[in-house]
Design a protein around this motif. Sequence first.
Motif: not given
Length: 309
Positions: A112-120, A258-261, A267-273
């Motif tokens: 949110q701080g760097v302006g990348l989209p993630t669900p509320d 996820m893509q919305n309507e 963005l949901l998450e990043v997996n590093t492994v």
Amino acid sequence: MAGWIKQLKSPVAVLLGGNSSEREVSLQSGEAVLKALQARGVDAVAVDTADAGWLSRIENDFAHCFIALHGPGGEDGTVQGALEVLAVSYTGSDVMSSSLAMDKLRCKQLWQGVGLPTPDFSVLTAETDFERVMERWTSAIVKPAREGSSIGMARVSNAQELSEAYSLAKDYDSLVLAEEWISGPEFTVAVLGDSALPVVAVETDNAFYDYQAKYFSNETRYLCPCGLNEKDERRLQELAMRAFDSLGGRGWGRVDFMQNEQGDFLLLEVNTVPGMTSHSLVPMAASAMGMSFEDLVLEILHLSIEENE
Ligand SMILES: Nc1ncnc2c1ncn2[C@@H]1O[C@H](COP(=O)(O)OP(=O)(O)OP(=O)(O)O)[C@@H](O)[C@H]1O
Ligand SMILES: [Mg+2]
């Protein structure tokens, strides 16, 4: 055999197992990685981090590790920190980015701080007014902030269900999130070095891509090519790289969306492994561009050695 393999200073320890809820998945990832390394002539040995004395073993016998641990206590920066102290090279992200990526709440705040989209989202505690939270959304998903493999997660559509899902999730982590339900479709993007691999779409008939759909179901569908047009696929790959870089990710990883309507990618998450069994998503994406599982494993190891040269 590649020159850099001959120049390795010691055998490579494949760290696997451990004590997280994802132990079983990690044992499978680790075994697959071990076989791939050995098939390419790398002197590789499995080391289970649930065994007493594993760290002294590393200190005495190894200069390089391939980390195939999922979840807290392996993917979260703790093992990475121990290896830094021993000056042992390891695959993937460093201490800071590993621990940040493990924490879905901090990731979302950063994005949110760097302006990348993630669900509320909303943080849930015992004091939360569950009715009030559900006024914002028609449906939500509850997650422990620092787990993986969809463990402890549930979809809810009213305050009563939200409260029950909170009780379930808090057994896995003291930090629990509720996130607005996004209709999908769902996509995942593997990152290798400085580039994003072809996008994979995931389809399930379950309520969401849960543990059963991930590891047991024959009904889960993986599409690569993912069905997006070229422009959207590029856009998603760029977003994945920006999300990975925003956390300081290194070497390899996987970014879930996820893509919305309205067609926005969230963005949901990043997996590093990420999972590395032969039927996991990163190997699937690599294979779509002609890279075998063995080549992928070798490249991940090579990137970690270059990093330390
Ligand atoms: N906001 C959301 N709306 C709809 N579905 C969601 C949402 N968040 C998560 N999901 C579903 O739950 C699954 C798991 O979510 P997420 O990737 O956040 O958790 P995870 O347990 O860390 O997963 P992984 O196994 O990839 O580490 C997703 O793949 C997706 O199917
Ligand atoms: Mg995920």
